[in-house]
Enzyme design. Structure first.
Site, short mmCIF file in Angstrom:
data_model
loop_
_atom_site.label_atom_id
_atom_site.label_comp_id
_atom_site.label_asym_id
_atom_site.label_seq_id
_atom_site.Cartn_x
_atom_site.Cartn_y
_atom_site.Cartn_z
N ASP A 172 2.13 0.10 8.00
CA ASP A 172 3.48 -0.46 7.84
C ASP A 172 3.96 -0.29 6.39
OD1 ASP A 172 1.89 -2.22 6.53
OD2 ASP A 172 2.55 -4.00 7.59
N ASP B 5 5.79 -2.41 3.33
CA ASP B 5 6.32 -3.68 2.82
C ASP B 5 7.56 -3.35 2.01
OD1 ASP B 5 3.96 -5.43 3.56
OD2 ASP B 5 2.98 -3.88 2.36
N LYS C 142 -10.81 0.55 1.24
CA LYS C 142 -10.02 -0.06 2.33
C LYS C 142 -10.62 0.33 3.69
CE LYS C 142 -5.36 -0.19 1.93
NZ LYS C 142 -4.41 -1.17 1.44
N ASP D 10 7.96 -4.58 7.16
CA ASP D 10 8.09 -6.00 6.81
C ASP D 10 9.18 -6.06 5.75
OD1 ASP D 10 6.08 -6.77 8.44
OD2 ASP D 10 4.73 -7.47 6.85
N TYR E 254 -11.69 -7.15 6.15
CA TYR E 254 -10.36 -6.87 5.59
C TYR E 254 -9.36 -7.78 6.27
CZ TYR E 254 -6.52 -3.86 3.85
OH TYR E 254 -5.41 -3.36 3.22
N SER F 43 0.81 -1.22 0.00
CA SER F 43 0.00 0.00 0.00
C SER F 43 0.85 1.27 0.00
CB SER F 43 -0.96 0.00 1.19
OG SER F 43 -0.25 -0.17 2.38
#
Ligand code: ATP
Ligand code: MG
Length: 630
Positions: A100, A102, A215, A154, A224, A89
């Protein structure tokens, strides 16, 4: 975007631009999302960029150290490079405050995954700004989880088949997948999928705003979560992207309206795709329902666009699809009103009524005596809960077994081993015991109060599954009706207790069968706790007529069959004996905490919870209809 060249597997439905009214409604959407705190501040954005820059430097340092370890010369080791890619995202530009990031760490072929989980982890350990460092080497996509400079990260890993990784490297060329192991392919694909989605969307500005809206709606409506069998971030992104392809010149509000209209009627299991599936020359497995029975079984296939294409929604079950459909219907009704100026966007984002929707719930409690073990246990149970749900769906009387997307977690400081034992049995201090059950040992020190430094601790997580039952369930010889979930319950307990990291000394699992009015206060989050009546759900709670406050969305409650539950403690699971009545005759003399509250805790006796019931609010839930054939 208005010519004949189109993005997507079919031509657009309409090339028309949105009207001035629709544009104005999109601006209202933007303002609502801002008011809902969906955008991060400029300072936060800057901090993210700084953090990403630091991690990129660390990756280069990691490659250098690993190269030296693999006996390269100092200068050669320095020239090996290394690079991070942000995806998910954040890369799509739809992350919100506190989200967070990625990230993918790409390294040359001689650097191994082992190096990543040793050398890179050590480098991170030495950084002051890193905390909550959690390497997860055995995941489907191995990952290092951490907070870096306050940002949750992450970090995945891929070693490409090349000796150096220059800063200009891009990952779109399929050739970079050649000879990669399956873990690296999956990791690289995270980034490739995100980039492909952006490439396949005609109007990125509308896409981003519409996706932010979807979202938030999906999160608020508790649908979700990829792991729980709903849709995760990438699946929602692909659905919105597909609508953007069909209406390339539409503004965000119109895209959202199209989203509900289209996917409410979508003829599943027809797949949603952003482009045709590439077969490729590398013999990697791609989603193919003709060739693979597993792929044929997918209920709502949404296919990732980057080779090798896969289904991002293989976890969707009969129950979760049912709930998603019900939410799409609610969303469509509300957005239709919004688009004609008769409702506000905030209505779309109202919180889910999950804990007020069902009459029966299963509460899965897990506990551990130390936090690291509990994180592992929590992750394991979360990733397996949908197997329990699938088994519950096989119990004839259950129409829908709907998992809640998040768990309720606590840390307790306990006075004694007996307190720990009670928690192990699922008797949590958050689920108040009836006032007529004096039990001083139960009341452990309140959560957080003096947990610090306490000798004995219990970390707990409670997961919930809501149950919708069919009207008629089989009558036994004694005239009583019986709902028996003992077999799937025992199977799930076996699954957890046979997990290789299970430790029966320091961990516990128990499953309770609860009536809606036995749910603990915390799940209502200060909101009213009365059950919202839905269309033709089985049984009913106390008569709203009797209370003179009818907020029912029920079509004809008088026709429903009531099931009085008495749950039987069992050594092999939870068995509940419902005694059937018809509410017409019974005038809603209903099951409540006084007359049949014995929710069973597997193999450990029972806990009954009496809770105060404030008057029902004016709030409509989603409508659940009983399906004859699911
Ligand atoms: P969120 O805002 O919830 O973090 P996200 O778009 O970042 O949403 P994640 O679930 O964090 O989505 O996943 C990050 C990336 O990992 C996705 O963009 C996708 O490329 C890949 N990914 C995650 N889940 C799946 C899945 N079920 N199937 C395929 N790819 C996935
Ligand atoms: Mg993400």
């Amino acid at each position: 975007m208005s010519d004949s060249k189109h993005l997507g597997v079919t031509p657009p439905v309409s090339l028309n631009p949105s009207s001035a009214e629709e544009e104005a409604i999109s601006l209202e959407l933007l303002a609502t999302l801002e008011a809902e705190g969906q955008f991060e501040s400029a300072d936060e954005s800057r901090n993210r960029e700084i953090v990403l820059g630091k991690i990129d430097k660390l990756v280069k340092e990691f490659v250098y150290k690993a190269s030296l370890k693999h006996r390269m010369s100092e200068s050669l080791a320095r020239s090996c490079g290394g690079k991070i890619f942000a995806f998910g995202s954040f890369r799509l530009g739809v992350h919100n405050a506190g989200a967070d990031i990625d990230t993918l760490c790409v390294v040359p072929s001689h650097v191994t995954r082992d190096d990543f989980f040793t050398i890179m982890v050590d480098l991170l350990k030495n950084r002051n700004e890193v905390d909550e460092l959690t390497p997860v080497p055995n995941a489907y996509v191995p990952v290092i989880k951490m907070r870096f400079g306050g940002v949750e990260i992450d970090l995945t890993f891929a070693a490409l088949q090349q000796p150096t990784i220059p800063d200009e490297l891009e990952l779109l060329d399929t050739a970079i997948l050649r000879n990669l192991d399956e873990f690296s392919i999956r990791s690289v694909n995270g980034s490739r999928v995100t980039d492909e989605i952006l490439r396949l969307v005609p109007n990125v500005t509308s896409f981003r705003l519409a996706l932010r809206c979807i979202k938030l709606w999906a999160k608020r409506r508790a649908i979700y979560s990829n792991s729980m069998g709903f849709l995760g971030g990438v699946a929602w992104a692909m659905l919105v992207a597909r609508v953007c392809q069909l209406y390339p010149n539409a503004c965000a509000g119109s895209i959202v309206a199209g989203f509900f209209r289209i996917f409410l009627k979508w003829p599943w299991p027809k797949p949603v795709m952003l482009k045709s599936i590439e077969i490729g020359t590398m013999r990697l497995r791609v989603w193919n329902p003709t060739a693979y029975a597993g792929d044929r079984a997918h209920k709502m296939p949404i296919i990732t666009p980057a080779y090798p294409s896969m289904c991002a929604t293989h976890n969707v079950s009969q129950s979760t699809k049912y709930i998603i459909d019900a939410e799409l219907k609610r969303g469509d009704e509300i957005v239709t009103k919004i688009m004609s100026g008769k409702a506000k966007w905030t209505e779309l984002f109202e919180k889910s009524d999950f804990f007020r929707r069902y009459r029966y719930y299963l509460q899965v409690n897990v506990m551990s005596t130390d936090v690291e073990s509990h994180n592992l246990l929590h992750g394991f149970v979360e990733s397996r809960l949908r197997q329990y749900v699938a088994q519950l769906e096989g119990v004839g009387a259950i129409v829908v077994a709907c998992p809640y997307v998040k768990s309720y977690d606590h840390e307790y400081a306990c006075k004694s081993d007996e307190d720990i034992e009670r928690i192990r049995q699922g008797k949590l201090p958050t689920t108040p015991m009836p006032s007529d059950t004096p039990d001083p040992t139960t009341v452990v020190v309140k959560e957080g109060e003096s947990a610090e430094g306490a000798e004995k601790k219990a970390h707990t997580s409670a997961f919930y599954v809501g149950l919708l039952l069919i009207k008629e369930i089989g009558r036994e010889a004694n005239g009583k009706r019986r709902l028996d979930v003992s077999s799937p319950t025992q199977e799930f307990i076996n699954l957890v207790t046979q997990w290789d990291t299970w430790n029966s000394e320091g961990m516990g699992i128990s499953i309770s069968f609860l009536l809606q009015n036995q749910l603990p206060d915390e799940v209502f989050d200060g909101q009213p706790r009365d059950r919202v009546r839905s269309t033709t759900t089985s049984g009913s709670t106390k008569s709203k007529k009797r209370r003179g406050n009818d907020t029912s969305t029920t079509d004809n409650p008088a026709k429903r069959t009531k099931i009085a539950m008495t749950a039987v403690p069992s050594t092999s699971g939870v068995a509940a004996e419902p005694a059937a009545k018809t509410d017409e005759a019974e005038k809603e003399k209903d099951v409540n905490a006084e007359d049949a509250p014995k929710a069973a805790v597997v193999a450990t006796g029972f806990a009954a919870i009496a809770a105060p019931v404030p008057p029902p609010p004016k709030q409509a839930g989603i409508k659940l209809k009983l399906l004859n054939a699911l």
